[in-house]
Design an enzyme around this catalytic site. Structure first.
Site, PDB file in Angstrom:
ATOM      1  CG  HIS A  78      -2.001   0.720   1.410  1.00  0.00           C
ATOM      2  ND1 HIS A  78      -1.596   2.160   1.675  1.00  0.00           N
ATOM      3  CD2 HIS A  78      -3.226   0.921   1.173  1.00  0.00           C
ATOM      4  CE1 HIS A  78      -2.587   2.732   1.607  1.00  0.00           C
ATOM      5  NE2 HIS A  78      -3.808   2.206   1.454  1.00  0.00           N
ATOM      6  CG  ASP A 121       0.643  -2.173   6.220  1.00  0.00           C
ATOM      7  OD1 ASP A 121      -0.224  -2.384   7.009  1.00  0.00           O
ATOM      8  OD2 ASP A 121       0.454  -1.711   5.102  1.00  0.00           O
ATOM      9  CD  GLN A 129      -6.762  -4.253   4.620  1.00  0.00           C
ATOM     10  OE1 GLN A 129      -7.490  -5.127   5.249  1.00  0.00           O
ATOM     11  NE2 GLN A 129      -7.179  -3.148   4.109  1.00  0.00           N
ATOM     12  CE  LYS A 150      -7.239   0.262   6.445  1.00  0.00           C
ATOM     13  NZ  LYS A 150      -8.222   0.680   5.044  1.00  0.00           N
ATOM     14  CB  CYS A 163      -3.685   3.356  -1.532  1.00  0.00           C
ATOM     15  SG  CYS A 163      -5.191   4.366  -1.191  1.00  0.00           S
TER      16      CYS A 163
HETATM   17  C1  LIG Z   1      -2.592  -2.925   3.692  1.00  0.00           C
HETATM   18  C2  LIG Z   1      -2.788  -1.314   4.020  1.00  0.00           C
HETATM   19  N1  LIG Z   1      -2.003  -0.596   4.704  1.00  0.00           N
HETATM   20  C3  LIG Z   1      -2.160   0.646   5.039  1.00  0.00           C
HETATM   21  C4  LIG Z   1      -3.142   1.212   5.042  1.00  0.00           C
HETATM   22  C5  LIG Z   1      -3.518   2.444   5.373  1.00  0.00           C
HETATM   23  O1  LIG Z   1      -4.476   2.674   6.320  1.00  0.00           O
HETATM   24  P1  LIG Z   1      -5.165   3.944   6.582  1.00  0.00           P
HETATM   25  O2  LIG Z   1      -6.332   4.050   5.528  1.00  0.00           O
HETATM   26  O3  LIG Z   1      -5.852   3.717   8.022  1.00  0.00           O
HETATM   27  O4  LIG Z   1      -4.269   5.049   6.894  1.00  0.00           O
HETATM   28  C6  LIG Z   1      -4.450   0.490   4.134  1.00  0.00           C
HETATM   29  C7  LIG Z   1      -5.790   1.193   3.976  1.00  0.00           C
HETATM   30  O5  LIG Z   1      -6.383   0.704   3.258  1.00  0.00           O
HETATM   31  C8  LIG Z   1      -4.120  -0.908   3.871  1.00  0.00           C
HETATM   32  O6  LIG Z   1      -5.148  -1.702   3.268  1.00  0.00           O
END
Ligand SMILES: Cc1ncc(COP(=O)(O)O)c(C=O)c1O
Length: 408
Positions: free
Chosen positions: A123, A201, A204, A227, A365
Protein backbone atom coordinates in the site's frame (compact mmCIF):
# COMPACT_ATOMS: atom_id res chain seq x y z
CA UNK A 1 -17.32 -21.93 16.99
CA UNK A 2 -19.25 -20.57 14.02
CA UNK A 3 -20.19 -16.90 14.23
CA UNK A 4 -23.88 -16.19 14.76
CA UNK A 5 -24.03 -13.82 11.83
CA UNK A 6 -27.77 -13.14 12.11
CA UNK A 7 -27.25 -11.94 15.69
CA UNK A 8 -24.13 -9.96 14.75
CA UNK A 9 -26.03 -8.17 11.97
CA UNK A 10 -28.55 -6.88 14.50
CA UNK A 11 -25.74 -4.87 16.08
CA UNK A 12 -25.04 -2.94 12.87
CA UNK A 13 -27.83 -0.43 12.17
CA UNK A 14 -26.28 0.77 8.90
CA UNK A 15 -26.64 -2.63 7.26
CA UNK A 16 -30.43 -2.53 7.44
CA UNK A 17 -31.17 -0.11 4.65
CA UNK A 18 -31.96 -0.14 0.98
CA UNK A 19 -29.44 1.16 -1.51
CA UNK A 20 -30.86 2.15 -4.88
CA UNK A 21 -33.96 0.08 -4.20
CA UNK A 22 -32.09 -3.07 -3.08
CA UNK A 23 -31.03 -4.32 0.35
CA UNK A 24 -27.49 -3.03 0.94
CA UNK A 25 -24.64 -5.52 0.55
CA UNK A 26 -21.51 -3.96 2.04
CA UNK A 27 -18.37 -5.60 0.70
CA UNK A 28 -15.85 -2.77 1.16
CA UNK A 29 -14.55 -3.76 4.56
CA UNK A 30 -10.90 -3.51 3.62
CA UNK A 31 -11.47 0.24 3.20
CA UNK A 32 -13.31 0.66 6.47
CA UNK A 33 -15.68 -1.53 8.46
CA UNK A 34 -19.11 -0.66 9.76
CA UNK A 35 -19.57 0.09 13.48
CA UNK A 36 -21.74 -1.87 15.91
CA UNK A 37 -24.15 -0.19 18.33
CA UNK A 38 -21.76 -1.00 21.18
CA UNK A 39 -19.09 1.22 19.61
CA UNK A 40 -21.53 4.00 18.76
CA UNK A 41 -22.93 3.77 22.30
CA UNK A 42 -19.43 4.20 23.78
CA UNK A 43 -19.20 7.53 21.93
CA UNK A 44 -22.61 8.65 23.18
CA UNK A 45 -21.78 7.65 26.77
CA UNK A 46 -18.52 9.57 26.68
CA UNK A 47 -19.99 12.77 25.25
CA UNK A 48 -23.14 12.64 27.38
CA UNK A 49 -21.47 11.42 30.55
CA UNK A 50 -17.81 12.26 31.03
CA UNK A 51 -16.36 14.37 28.23
CA UNK A 52 -13.14 15.95 29.51
CA UNK A 53 -9.52 16.26 28.49
CA UNK A 54 -7.15 13.47 29.53
CA UNK A 55 -3.86 13.44 31.46
CA UNK A 56 -4.39 16.99 32.72
CA UNK A 57 -7.19 17.86 35.11
CA UNK A 58 -7.68 16.28 38.51
CA UNK A 59 -11.43 16.82 38.56
CA UNK A 60 -13.64 13.74 38.47
CA UNK A 61 -14.66 13.99 34.80
CA UNK A 62 -11.02 14.30 33.74
CA UNK A 63 -10.12 11.29 35.85
CA UNK A 64 -12.94 9.21 34.37
CA UNK A 65 -11.97 10.17 30.84
CA UNK A 66 -8.29 9.42 31.47
CA UNK A 67 -9.13 6.07 33.00
CA UNK A 68 -11.36 5.04 30.07
CA UNK A 69 -8.81 6.25 27.51
CA UNK A 70 -5.99 4.28 29.14
CA UNK A 71 -8.24 1.27 29.63
CA UNK A 72 -8.77 1.23 25.85
CA UNK A 73 -5.00 1.17 25.39
CA UNK A 74 -4.76 -1.77 27.81
CA UNK A 75 -7.51 -3.65 25.93
CA UNK A 76 -5.69 -3.17 22.63
CA UNK A 77 -2.42 -4.29 24.21
CA UNK A 78 -4.06 -7.48 25.50
CA UNK A 79 -5.69 -8.05 22.12
CA UNK A 80 -2.31 -8.25 20.35
CA UNK A 81 -0.36 -9.82 23.22
CA UNK A 82 1.74 -6.73 23.92
CA UNK A 83 3.90 -7.08 27.04
CA UNK A 84 2.86 -3.54 28.07
CA UNK A 85 0.11 -1.03 27.16
CA UNK A 86 2.87 1.59 26.96
CA UNK A 87 4.00 0.02 23.69
CA UNK A 88 0.72 1.01 22.03
CA UNK A 89 0.94 4.53 20.54
CA UNK A 90 -2.38 5.96 19.38
CA UNK A 91 -2.40 7.42 15.86
CA UNK A 92 -5.02 8.76 13.45
CA UNK A 93 -4.81 5.75 11.12
CA UNK A 94 -2.44 3.13 9.77
CA UNK A 95 -0.71 5.67 7.57
CA UNK A 96 0.29 7.89 10.46
CA UNK A 97 1.73 4.91 12.35
CA UNK A 98 3.98 4.03 9.41
CA UNK A 99 5.06 7.64 8.90
CA UNK A 100 6.02 7.87 12.56
CA UNK A 101 8.55 5.07 12.02
CA UNK A 102 9.97 6.88 8.99
CA UNK A 103 10.21 10.26 10.73
CA UNK A 104 11.12 8.97 14.17
CA UNK A 105 13.65 6.31 13.25
CA UNK A 106 14.67 5.96 9.58
CA UNK A 107 15.47 9.62 9.04
CA UNK A 108 17.71 9.65 12.11
CA UNK A 109 19.34 6.25 11.68
CA UNK A 110 19.90 5.64 7.98
CA UNK A 111 23.04 6.72 6.16
CA UNK A 112 24.01 6.82 2.47
CA UNK A 113 24.55 3.26 1.26
CA UNK A 114 22.11 1.72 3.75
CA UNK A 115 19.45 -0.49 2.23
CA UNK A 116 15.70 -0.63 2.82
CA UNK A 117 13.97 -3.81 1.66
CA UNK A 118 10.26 -3.77 0.85
CA UNK A 119 8.02 -5.11 -1.92
CA UNK A 120 5.95 -4.07 -4.91
CA UNK A 121 2.71 -5.29 -3.30
CA UNK A 122 2.68 -2.58 -0.65
CA UNK A 123 0.00 0.00 0.00
CA UNK A 124 1.31 3.54 -0.67
CA UNK A 125 1.30 4.08 3.09
CA UNK A 126 3.87 1.32 3.46
CA UNK A 127 5.99 2.61 0.59
CA UNK A 128 6.00 6.39 0.28
CA UNK A 129 7.30 7.04 3.82
CA UNK A 130 10.31 4.80 3.06
CA UNK A 131 10.86 6.40 -0.36
CA UNK A 132 10.88 9.83 1.27
CA UNK A 133 13.20 8.69 4.04
CA UNK A 134 15.54 7.13 1.46
CA UNK A 135 15.65 10.39 -0.48
CA UNK A 136 16.38 12.34 2.68
CA UNK A 137 19.17 10.05 3.90
CA UNK A 138 20.76 8.64 0.74
CA UNK A 139 19.58 5.12 1.55
CA UNK A 140 18.59 2.79 -1.27
CA UNK A 141 15.39 0.75 -1.64
CA UNK A 142 15.35 -2.81 -2.95
CA UNK A 143 12.12 -4.60 -3.83
CA UNK A 144 11.35 -8.26 -3.24
CA UNK A 145 10.12 -9.88 -6.47
CA UNK A 146 6.54 -10.93 -6.81
CA UNK A 147 5.82 -14.44 -8.13
CA UNK A 148 3.03 -14.96 -10.70
CA UNK A 149 0.73 -16.39 -7.99
CA UNK A 150 0.94 -13.11 -6.05
CA UNK A 151 3.27 -14.32 -3.30
CA UNK A 152 6.68 -12.85 -2.49
CA UNK A 153 9.69 -14.68 -3.87
CA UNK A 154 11.34 -15.80 -0.63
CA UNK A 155 14.55 -16.83 -2.38
CA UNK A 156 14.86 -13.36 -3.81
CA UNK A 157 14.22 -11.94 -0.33
CA UNK A 158 17.06 -14.11 1.03
CA UNK A 159 19.31 -12.85 -1.75
CA UNK A 160 18.52 -9.19 -1.05
CA UNK A 161 19.25 -9.70 2.64
CA UNK A 162 22.53 -11.42 1.85
CA UNK A 163 23.71 -8.54 -0.38
CA UNK A 164 24.48 -6.54 2.76
CA UNK A 165 23.80 -3.15 4.39
CA UNK A 166 20.10 -3.92 4.96
CA UNK A 167 19.05 -1.73 7.91
CA UNK A 168 15.28 -1.77 7.55
CA UNK A 169 12.64 -4.14 6.14
CA UNK A 170 8.95 -3.30 5.71
CA UNK A 171 6.20 -5.52 4.32
CA UNK A 172 2.51 -6.12 4.79
CA UNK A 173 1.17 -9.07 6.75
CA UNK A 174 -1.65 -9.25 4.21
CA UNK A 175 -1.92 -7.49 0.86
CA UNK A 176 -5.00 -5.30 0.51
CA UNK A 177 -5.17 -6.17 -3.20
CA UNK A 178 -3.87 -9.70 -3.66
CA UNK A 179 -5.04 -11.06 -0.33
CA UNK A 180 -1.62 -12.68 0.03
CA UNK A 181 -0.77 -13.66 3.60
CA UNK A 182 2.97 -13.18 3.96
CA UNK A 183 4.91 -15.48 6.31
CA UNK A 184 5.49 -12.73 8.87
CA UNK A 185 7.37 -14.67 11.52
CA UNK A 186 9.83 -16.21 9.06
CA UNK A 187 10.42 -12.94 7.21
CA UNK A 188 11.01 -11.07 10.46
CA UNK A 189 13.48 -13.70 11.69
CA UNK A 190 15.44 -13.55 8.41
CA UNK A 191 15.69 -9.75 8.62
CA UNK A 192 16.82 -9.90 12.23
CA UNK A 193 19.48 -12.44 11.30
CA UNK A 194 21.19 -9.74 9.19
CA UNK A 195 20.70 -7.06 11.85
CA UNK A 196 17.84 -5.21 10.14
CA UNK A 197 14.87 -3.65 11.94
CA UNK A 198 11.43 -4.70 10.70
CA UNK A 199 8.08 -2.95 10.40
CA UNK A 200 5.00 -5.00 9.55
CA UNK A 201 2.00 -3.29 8.00
CA UNK A 202 -0.60 -5.26 9.95
CA UNK A 203 -3.53 -3.10 8.80
CA UNK A 204 -5.21 -6.00 6.96
CA UNK A 205 -4.25 -8.63 9.54
CA UNK A 206 -5.09 -7.55 13.08
CA UNK A 207 -8.82 -7.00 12.31
CA UNK A 208 -9.15 -10.49 10.83
CA UNK A 209 -7.17 -13.11 12.73
CA UNK A 210 -5.39 -13.72 16.02
CA UNK A 211 -2.09 -11.84 16.19
CA UNK A 212 0.51 -12.06 18.90
CA UNK A 213 3.22 -9.44 18.58
CA UNK A 214 5.67 -11.34 20.78
CA UNK A 215 5.33 -14.37 18.51
CA UNK A 216 5.84 -12.25 15.38
CA UNK A 217 8.84 -10.50 16.94
CA UNK A 218 8.59 -7.53 14.52
CA UNK A 219 10.08 -4.28 15.78
CA UNK A 220 6.99 -2.25 14.89
CA UNK A 221 3.51 -3.00 13.62
CA UNK A 222 0.97 -0.53 12.21
CA UNK A 223 -2.79 -1.01 12.62
CA UNK A 224 -5.91 0.96 11.60
CA UNK A 225 -8.72 0.94 14.19
CA UNK A 226 -11.38 1.99 11.69
CA UNK A 227 -10.86 -1.27 9.82
CA UNK A 228 -11.75 -3.26 12.95
CA UNK A 229 -15.12 -1.77 13.99
CA UNK A 230 -13.66 1.35 15.65
CA UNK A 231 -14.43 4.92 14.57
CA UNK A 232 -12.48 6.65 11.82
CA UNK A 233 -9.55 8.67 13.12
CA UNK A 234 -8.13 5.71 15.03
CA UNK A 235 -5.09 3.51 14.53
CA UNK A 236 -1.97 2.63 16.45
CA UNK A 237 1.71 2.01 16.22
CA UNK A 238 2.99 -0.85 18.33
CA UNK A 239 6.72 -1.01 18.93
CA UNK A 240 9.29 -2.83 21.01
CA UNK A 241 10.00 -0.62 24.00
CA UNK A 242 13.70 -0.21 23.19
CA UNK A 243 12.76 1.04 19.71
CA UNK A 244 10.10 3.42 21.00
CA UNK A 245 12.71 4.78 23.40
CA UNK A 246 15.23 5.12 20.58
CA UNK A 247 12.77 6.89 18.22
CA UNK A 248 12.33 10.64 18.03
CA UNK A 249 8.80 11.98 18.34
CA UNK A 250 7.11 13.26 15.19
CA UNK A 251 4.98 15.96 16.82
CA UNK A 252 6.01 18.36 19.57
CA UNK A 253 3.89 20.24 22.10
CA UNK A 254 1.63 19.61 25.06
CA UNK A 255 1.66 16.37 27.04
CA UNK A 256 4.72 14.81 25.37
CA UNK A 257 7.48 16.14 27.61
CA UNK A 258 8.94 15.27 30.97
CA UNK A 259 10.46 18.78 31.25
CA UNK A 260 10.33 21.90 29.10
CA UNK A 261 12.47 25.01 29.52
CA UNK A 262 13.27 28.04 27.40
CA UNK A 263 16.49 26.29 26.46
CA UNK A 264 14.93 22.98 25.36
CA UNK A 265 12.90 19.99 26.52
CA UNK A 266 13.11 16.31 27.45
CA UNK A 267 10.59 13.82 26.19
CA UNK A 268 8.16 11.82 28.30
CA UNK A 269 8.29 8.03 28.30
CA UNK A 270 6.40 6.21 25.48
CA UNK A 271 3.59 6.33 24.58
CA UNK A 272 3.11 9.94 25.83
CA UNK A 273 6.24 11.01 23.92
CA UNK A 274 4.40 10.33 20.65
CA UNK A 275 0.97 11.71 21.53
CA UNK A 276 1.39 15.50 21.55
CA UNK A 277 -1.72 17.59 22.11
CA UNK A 278 -5.28 16.63 22.96
CA UNK A 279 -5.90 13.18 21.55
CA UNK A 280 -8.96 11.72 19.86
CA UNK A 281 -10.33 10.67 23.26
CA UNK A 282 -13.87 9.54 22.46
CA UNK A 283 -12.89 7.55 19.42
CA UNK A 284 -10.19 5.63 21.25
CA UNK A 285 -12.54 4.81 24.10
CA UNK A 286 -14.87 3.47 21.40
CA UNK A 287 -11.90 1.58 19.91
CA UNK A 288 -11.75 -0.19 23.28
CA UNK A 289 -15.42 -1.17 22.84
CA UNK A 290 -14.62 -2.47 19.34
CA UNK A 291 -11.84 -4.64 20.74
CA UNK A 292 -14.22 -5.97 23.41
CA UNK A 293 -16.67 -6.86 20.64
CA UNK A 294 -14.09 -8.75 18.58
CA UNK A 295 -12.56 -10.44 21.62
CA UNK A 296 -16.04 -11.67 22.60
CA UNK A 297 -16.48 -13.23 19.14
CA UNK A 298 -13.00 -14.76 19.31
CA UNK A 299 -10.49 -13.95 16.57
CA UNK A 300 -10.16 -17.64 15.63
CA UNK A 301 -13.90 -17.61 14.87
CA UNK A 302 -13.63 -14.34 12.94
CA UNK A 303 -10.87 -15.83 10.79
CA UNK A 304 -12.75 -19.10 10.24
CA UNK A 305 -15.86 -17.19 9.14
CA UNK A 306 -13.96 -15.03 6.66
CA UNK A 307 -11.99 -17.99 5.37
CA UNK A 308 -15.14 -20.00 4.64
CA UNK A 309 -16.84 -17.02 3.01
CA UNK A 310 -13.78 -16.23 0.89
CA UNK A 311 -13.47 -19.84 -0.26
CA UNK A 312 -17.14 -19.82 -1.22
CA UNK A 313 -16.72 -16.51 -3.07
CA UNK A 314 -13.60 -17.75 -4.86
CA UNK A 315 -15.47 -20.83 -6.05
CA UNK A 316 -18.48 -18.87 -7.27
CA UNK A 317 -16.52 -16.02 -8.85
CA UNK A 318 -14.05 -18.29 -10.63
CA UNK A 319 -16.96 -20.09 -12.30
CA UNK A 320 -17.91 -16.88 -14.13
CA UNK A 321 -16.82 -16.71 -17.73
CA UNK A 322 -14.04 -14.17 -18.35
CA UNK A 323 -13.28 -13.77 -14.67
CA UNK A 324 -9.71 -13.11 -13.54
CA UNK A 325 -9.02 -13.41 -9.82
CA UNK A 326 -5.81 -11.92 -8.42
CA UNK A 327 -3.51 -13.41 -5.81
CA UNK A 328 -3.06 -16.89 -4.40
CA UNK A 329 -5.95 -19.26 -3.87
CA UNK A 330 -4.77 -20.30 -0.40
CA UNK A 331 -3.87 -19.14 2.13
CA UNK A 332 -5.43 -15.74 1.68
CA UNK A 333 -7.00 -12.88 3.55
CA UNK A 334 -10.77 -12.27 3.40
CA UNK A 335 -10.79 -10.22 0.24
CA UNK A 336 -10.76 -10.91 -3.48
CA UNK A 337 -9.65 -8.56 -6.26
CA UNK A 338 -10.94 -9.37 -9.69
CA UNK A 339 -11.43 -8.23 -13.24
CA UNK A 340 -14.11 -9.28 -15.70
CA UNK A 341 -13.02 -9.44 -19.33
CA UNK A 342 -14.68 -6.77 -21.45
CA UNK A 343 -15.96 -4.63 -18.55
CA UNK A 344 -13.92 -1.76 -17.19
CA UNK A 345 -13.67 -2.14 -13.40
CA UNK A 346 -15.36 1.25 -12.86
CA UNK A 347 -18.30 0.27 -15.06
CA UNK A 348 -18.69 -3.01 -13.25
CA UNK A 349 -18.62 -1.29 -9.90
CA UNK A 350 -21.25 1.22 -11.06
CA UNK A 351 -23.62 -1.57 -12.14
CA UNK A 352 -23.10 -3.37 -8.82
CA UNK A 353 -23.77 -0.15 -6.93
CA UNK A 354 -27.03 0.32 -8.83
CA UNK A 355 -28.05 -3.09 -7.43
CA UNK A 356 -27.04 -2.17 -3.88
CA UNK A 357 -23.72 -4.05 -3.86
CA UNK A 358 -20.87 -1.88 -2.52
CA UNK A 359 -17.39 -2.97 -3.56
CA UNK A 360 -14.16 -1.04 -4.06
CA UNK A 361 -12.74 -0.17 -7.43
CA UNK A 362 -9.47 1.53 -8.35
CA UNK A 363 -5.77 1.07 -7.70
CA UNK A 364 -6.38 0.51 -3.97
CA UNK A 365 -3.52 2.88 -3.06
CA UNK A 366 -1.18 0.30 -4.59
CA UNK A 367 -0.41 1.81 -7.96
CA UNK A 368 3.01 0.15 -8.33
CA UNK A 369 1.24 -3.20 -7.93
CA UNK A 370 -1.24 -2.28 -10.67
CA UNK A 371 1.78 -1.60 -12.91
CA UNK A 372 3.27 -5.00 -12.02
CA UNK A 373 -0.08 -6.70 -12.72
CA UNK A 374 -0.46 -4.56 -15.86
CA UNK A 375 -4.02 -3.47 -15.10
CA UNK A 376 -5.42 0.06 -14.68
CA UNK A 377 -7.53 -0.92 -11.69
CA UNK A 378 -9.29 -3.90 -10.15
CA UNK A 379 -12.58 -4.55 -8.43
CA UNK A 380 -12.33 -5.77 -4.85
CA UNK A 381 -14.85 -7.48 -2.58
CA UNK A 382 -13.73 -7.62 1.04
CA UNK A 383 -15.56 -9.49 3.79
CA UNK A 384 -16.13 -9.13 7.51
CA UNK A 385 -18.00 -10.66 10.41
CA UNK A 386 -21.47 -9.59 9.23
CA UNK A 387 -21.22 -10.81 5.62
CA UNK A 388 -23.08 -13.91 4.45
CA UNK A 389 -23.05 -16.45 1.64
CA UNK A 390 -26.32 -14.93 0.42
CA UNK A 391 -24.46 -11.63 -0.02
CA UNK A 392 -21.77 -13.38 -2.05
CA UNK A 393 -24.61 -14.75 -4.19
CA UNK A 394 -25.91 -11.19 -4.67
CA UNK A 395 -22.41 -10.12 -5.77
CA UNK A 396 -22.25 -12.96 -8.30
CA UNK A 397 -25.77 -12.26 -9.64
CA UNK A 398 -24.94 -8.59 -10.12
CA UNK A 399 -21.74 -9.44 -11.99
CA UNK A 400 -23.79 -11.74 -14.27
CA UNK A 401 -26.27 -8.90 -14.87
CA UNK A 402 -23.37 -6.56 -15.72
CA UNK A 403 -22.03 -9.10 -18.20
CA UNK A 404 -25.43 -9.26 -19.86
CA UNK A 405 -25.72 -5.48 -19.87
CA UNK A 406 -22.30 -4.93 -21.46
CA UNK A 407 -22.52 -8.01 -23.67
CA UNK A 408 -19.25 -9.19 -22.15
C1 LIG B 1 -2.40 -2.79 3.68
C2 LIG B 1 -2.76 -1.39 4.10
N1 LIG B 1 -1.82 -0.63 4.66
C3 LIG B 1 -2.07 0.63 5.07
C4 LIG B 1 -3.31 1.19 4.90
C5 LIG B 1 -3.52 2.59 5.35
O1 LIG B 1 -4.40 2.63 6.44
P1 LIG B 1 -5.20 3.97 6.76
O2 LIG B 1 -6.15 4.18 5.64
O3 LIG B 1 -5.85 3.68 8.08
O4 LIG B 1 -4.20 5.06 6.87
C6 LIG B 1 -4.32 0.45 4.30
C7 LIG B 1 -5.66 1.03 4.06
O5 LIG B 1 -6.36 0.67 3.15
C8 LIG B 1 -4.04 -0.88 3.90
O6 LIG B 1 -4.98 -1.64 3.33
Amino acid sequence: MALDVARIRQDFPILHQEMNGHPLVYLDNAATTQKPRQVIQALVEYYEGYNANVHRGIHTLAERATEAYEEARAKIARFIGSPSPNQVVFTRNGTEALNMIAYGWLRHRLRPGDVIVTSGMEHHSNLLPWQQAAQATGAQIKYIELLPDGTLNQEHYDRLLSEGNVRFVAFSGASNVLGTLNPVKEMVAKAHAVGARVAVDAVQVVPHMPVNVVDWDADWIAVAGHKMLAPTGTGFLWGKMELLEEMEPTYFGGSMISEAHLTGAKWAQPPAKFEAGTPNIADFIAFGAAVDYLADLGMENVYAHEKALTEYAWERLSAIDGMRLFGPRQPRAGLISFEVAGIHPHDLSAVLNAEGVAIRVGHHCAQPLMEILDVPATNRASFYIYNTQAEVDRLVESILHAKEFFGA
